[in-house]
Design a protein around this motif. Structure first.
Motif, PDB file in Angstrom:
ATOM      1  N   PRO A  42       0.810  -1.222   0.000  1.00 44.47           N
ATOM      2  CA  PRO A  42       0.000   0.000   0.000  1.00 44.47           C
ATOM      3  C   PRO A  42       0.841   1.267   0.000  1.00 44.47           C
ATOM      4  CG  PRO A  42      -0.016  -1.014   2.171  1.00 44.47           C
ATOM      5  CD  PRO A  42       0.634  -1.996   1.242  1.00 44.47           C
ATOM      6  N   LEU A  43       2.017   1.225   0.649  1.00 43.48           N
ATOM      7  CA  LEU A  43       2.858   2.416   0.697  1.00 43.48           C
ATOM      8  C   LEU A  43       3.466   2.722  -0.673  1.00 43.48           C
ATOM      9  CD1 LEU A  43       4.650   1.973   4.142  1.00 43.48           C
ATOM     10  CD2 LEU A  43       2.472   3.064   3.604  1.00 43.48           C
ATOM     11  N   GLY A  44       3.676   1.674  -1.475  1.00 39.78           N
ATOM     12  CA  GLY A  44       4.164   1.887  -2.834  1.00 39.78           C
ATOM     13  C   GLY A  44       3.137   2.625  -3.678  1.00 39.78           C
ATOM     14  N   TYR A  45       1.855   2.220  -3.567  1.00 37.63           N
ATOM     15  CA  TYR A  45       0.796   2.907  -4.302  1.00 37.63           C
ATOM     16  C   TYR A  45       0.667   4.363  -3.843  1.00 37.63           C
ATOM     17  CZ  TYR A  45      -0.813  -1.511  -6.334  1.00 37.63           C
ATOM     18  OH  TYR A  45      -0.891  -2.684  -7.044  1.00 37.63           O
ATOM     19  N   ILE A  46       0.838   4.581  -2.535  1.00 37.20           N
ATOM     20  CA  ILE A  46       0.765   5.948  -2.009  1.00 37.20           C
ATOM     21  C   ILE A  46       1.913   6.791  -2.553  1.00 37.20           C
ATOM     22  CG2 ILE A  46       0.959   7.343   0.095  1.00 37.20           C
ATOM     23  CD1 ILE A  46      -0.529   5.062   1.558  1.00 37.20           C
ATOM     24  N   GLU A  47       3.120   6.226  -2.586  1.00 39.26           N
ATOM     25  CA  GLU A  47       4.289   6.965  -3.094  1.00 39.26           C
ATOM     26  C   GLU A  47       4.093   7.361  -4.555  1.00 39.26           C
ATOM     27  OE1 GLU A  47       7.102   8.090  -1.851  1.00 39.26           O
ATOM     28  OE2 GLU A  47       7.024   7.285   0.179  1.00 39.26           O
ATOM     29  N   ILE A  48       3.594   6.417  -5.354  1.00 37.75           N
ATOM     30  CA  ILE A  48       3.401   6.699  -6.784  1.00 37.75           C
ATOM     31  C   ILE A  48       2.329   7.779  -6.971  1.00 37.75           C
ATOM     32  CG2 ILE A  48       2.531   5.742  -8.947  1.00 37.75           C
ATOM     33  CD1 ILE A  48       3.920   3.121  -8.175  1.00 37.75           C
ATOM     34  N   ALA A  49       1.205   7.638  -6.270  1.00 39.00           N
ATOM     35  CA  ALA A  49       0.136   8.628  -6.390  1.00 39.00           C
ATOM     36  C   ALA A  49       0.618  10.005  -5.939  1.00 39.00           C
ATOM     37  CB  ALA A  49      -1.076   8.199  -5.568  1.00 39.00           C
ATOM     38  N   SER A  50       1.359  10.029  -4.844  1.00 36.73           N
ATOM     39  CA  SER A  50       1.879  11.299  -4.330  1.00 36.73           C
ATOM     40  C   SER A  50       2.819  11.948  -5.336  1.00 36.73           C
ATOM     41  CB  SER A  50       2.603  11.074  -2.999  1.00 36.73           C
ATOM     42  OG  SER A  50       3.168  12.271  -2.516  1.00 36.73           O
ATOM     43  N   GLY A  51       3.682  11.137  -5.954  1.00 38.09           N
ATOM     44  CA  GLY A  51       4.641  11.658  -6.927  1.00 38.09           C
ATOM     45  C   GLY A  51       3.961  12.217  -8.158  1.00 38.09           C
ATOM     46  N   VAL A  52       2.971  11.479  -8.681  1.00 37.77           N
ATOM     47  CA  VAL A  52       2.253  11.942  -9.871  1.00 37.77           C
ATOM     48  C   VAL A  52       1.466  13.212  -9.544  1.00 37.77           C
ATOM     49  CG1 VAL A  52       0.461  11.386 -11.556  1.00 37.77           C
ATOM     50  CG2 VAL A  52       2.100   9.637 -10.868  1.00 37.77           C
ATOM     51  N   ASN A  53       0.846  13.216  -8.374  1.00 43.86           N
ATOM     52  CA  ASN A  53       0.027  14.369  -8.004  1.00 43.86           C
ATOM     53  C   ASN A  53       0.857  15.638  -7.822  1.00 43.86           C
ATOM     54  OD1 ASN A  53      -2.750  15.248  -7.240  1.00 43.86           O
ATOM     55  ND2 ASN A  53      -1.717  15.792  -5.335  1.00 43.86           N
ATOM     56  N   LYS A  54       2.085  15.489  -7.351  1.00 41.95           N
ATOM     57  CA  LYS A  54       2.964  16.650  -7.206  1.00 41.95           C
ATOM     58  C   LYS A  54       3.313  17.252  -8.569  1.00 41.95           C
ATOM     59  CE  LYS A  54       5.145  15.362  -2.816  1.00 41.95           C
ATOM     60  NZ  LYS A  54       6.382  14.862  -2.167  1.00 41.95           N
ATOM     61  N   GLN A  55       3.372  16.391  -9.578  1.00 43.91           N
ATOM     62  CA  GLN A  55       3.684  16.875 -10.922  1.00 43.91           C
ATOM     63  C   GLN A  55       2.463  17.451 -11.635  1.00 43.91           C
ATOM     64  OE1 GLN A  55       6.637  14.320 -13.205  1.00 43.91           O
ATOM     65  NE2 GLN A  55       6.003  12.865 -11.641  1.00 43.91           N
ATOM     66  N   ASN A  56       1.275  16.908 -11.308  1.00 39.03           N
ATOM     67  CA  ASN A  56       0.078  17.345 -12.020  1.00 39.03           C
ATOM     68  C   ASN A  56      -1.156  17.035 -11.164  1.00 39.03           C
ATOM     69  OD1 ASN A  56      -2.036  17.869 -13.765  1.00 39.03           O
ATOM     70  ND2 ASN A  56      -1.081  16.901 -15.520  1.00 39.03           N
TER      71      ASN A  56
END
Length: 442
Positions: free
Chosen positions: A177-191
């Motif tokens: 679950p933390l991997g999915y959170i990291e990816i979502a957080s990273g994408v959201n910071k970009q857009n």
């Protein structure tokens, strides 16, 4: 409508209708902090859509992992005394809300229900987790009871009770679950349009489910499809993202395509393999309905109506739409496209002179009609034409063809209310369209 205007409407709708308010966020934060205060900040992990920035209001529940040690491969079905934890909450928990708290111990989780006069306002499911390894972000991965990924709320409770009644073991599965959170957080910071588009599609899915309980699409599945699209192109705007997800969705539910981060041998969308023809067709009809609404956004001009568009069943296999070709309709009001139909009496006494629009489309049988663009300032790449027969007509029509109508000229052989539509395509986008009604009478 221009894409910039549609984007503005979509963003405004998400902000005003779907995004949790500051009070919502504070409410969840207070509850989560109350769990940390009792169990230890290092022992609790908040997972799910809320920490991925993709939760929509109203907020109903929260999943919290309770880390209870490390995974031991020799123990296939770890057993924990969850009653001890529940008793600890009963005696020591400081409820930060004005609501009553109902604590229910299940076989592999504890459910905390916050009640207002016996009506559930919010719920937390505390799930035991065992650490097993780390992901590429150097964050812990876990083993959890499989139920946390299969069901939520009442269905999860029923699943546990069935397992207990049948004396079956709950399988412990790998999860990240933390991997999915990291990816979502990273994408959201970009857009930030990433989370906006996810929220919009989740609301659409929810509205479909409200209209028909047999609608089987899952929110996490849709979110991950959108995530993959942003990983391929992080500059997607909200309309591009929503249109791409929906216009590709029929193909994406034919077979599983999304590998599970926790266990690469599995798919998070494996459930699509079990869809019946009826369930798959229902998803197709929902996709058609909302994309038809987007094609007609200039006349609808209401995102709430679009998201609640429901289901559309095509009259026949011949009925086609531009979105079938992955072509969005984004009208440019600085250009013009006007078409008309020119009628000729089959008896040969009249040439192509009668103008359909002048007579509101009314024409009798035994005529031929030549459809042409009479005004076109679009600098198009190609013109596409659609002929749609009356739904009650014995001859089903609805095909889309390039350059001209499928039959040139068309004949008025069938009574009913038909129409012909023309689309100007530039860079694979419909930038202008026009329609002629064809009312064939005896």
């Amino acid at each position: 409508m221009r894409k910039s205007n549609i984007n503005a409407l979509l963003r405004s709708y998400v902000k005003e209708n779907l995004t949790p308010t500051a009070d919502d966020i504070q409410f969840v934060s207070n509850i989560y902090q109350s769990f940390n205060d009792l169990l230890g900040v290092n022992n609790c992990i908040q997972i799910g859509s809320y920490p991925r920035y993709t939760a929509i209001k109203p907020l109903h529940d929260l999943d919290v992992l309770y880390i209870m040690g490390d995974w031991n491969s020799s123990t296939a079905n770890p057993i924990f005394d969850l009653n001890t934890i529940a008793n600890k909450f009963s005696k020591e928990y400081k409820n930060p809300t004005p609501f009553d708290l109902d604590i229910v111990v299940q076989t592999h989780s504890i459910s905390f229900r916050y009640l207002n006069k016996n009506e559930e306002v919010f719920a937390v499911d505390l799930v035991p987790a065992l650490i097993e390894g780390r992901n590429e972000f150097n964050r812990n991965t876990f083993r959890v009871p499989e139920i946390i990924k299969l069901h939520r709320g009442k269905r999860r409770k029923e699943y546990y009770e069935t397992k207990l009644r049948n004396k079956e073991s709950v399988i412990w599965i790998k999860t990240d679950p933390l991997g999915y959170i990291e990816i979502a957080s990273g994408v959201n910071k970009q857009n930030e349009d990433f989370r906006r588009s996810v929220k919009f599609v989740k609301r659409w899915k929810h509205e479909c489910k409200e209209k028909n309980e047999n609608f089987k699409l899952k929110s996490f599945h849709l979110e991950q499809l959108i995530t993959e699209n942003y990983k391929q192109n992080v500059n997607l705007e909200i309309f591009d993202s929503v249109f791409k997800c929906l216009s590709e969705l029929k193909g994406k539910i034919e077979m599983p395509v999304l590998r599970d981060r926790g266990d690469n041998s599995k798919f998070i969308d494996s459930y699509v393999s079990e869809l019946t023809d009826e369930e798959r067709n229902l998803i197709h009809e929902a996709v058609d309905a909302i994309l038809i609404s987007f094609e007609n956004i200039d006349t609808i001009n209401n995102i709430n109506l679009i998201v609640k568009s429901g289901f559309y069943k095509r009259v026949s296999a011949s009925e086609k739409f531009l979105f079938d070709q992955k072509i969005p309709v984004l009208i440019d009001d600085t250009v013009q496209l006007k078409i008309d139909g020119f009628v000729k009496d089959l008896s040969g006494f009249r040439d192509y002179k009668a103008n359909l629009k002048l007579v509101r489309g009314v024409v009798d049988t035994k005529n031929k009609i030549d459809f042409k663009a009479v005004t076109n300032t679009t600098n198009h790449d190609i013109l596409k034409w659609k002929v749609k027969n009356d739904n009650n007509c014995t001859e089903a029509r609805g095909e889309i063809t390039d350059h001209h109508t499928y039959v040139k000229p068309e004949s008025t052989a069938f009574l009913g209310n038909h129409f012909v539509e023309c689309y100007s395509i530039k860079n694979n986008v419909c930038i202008a369209k026009d329609m002629v009604n064809v009312v064939v009478r005896q």
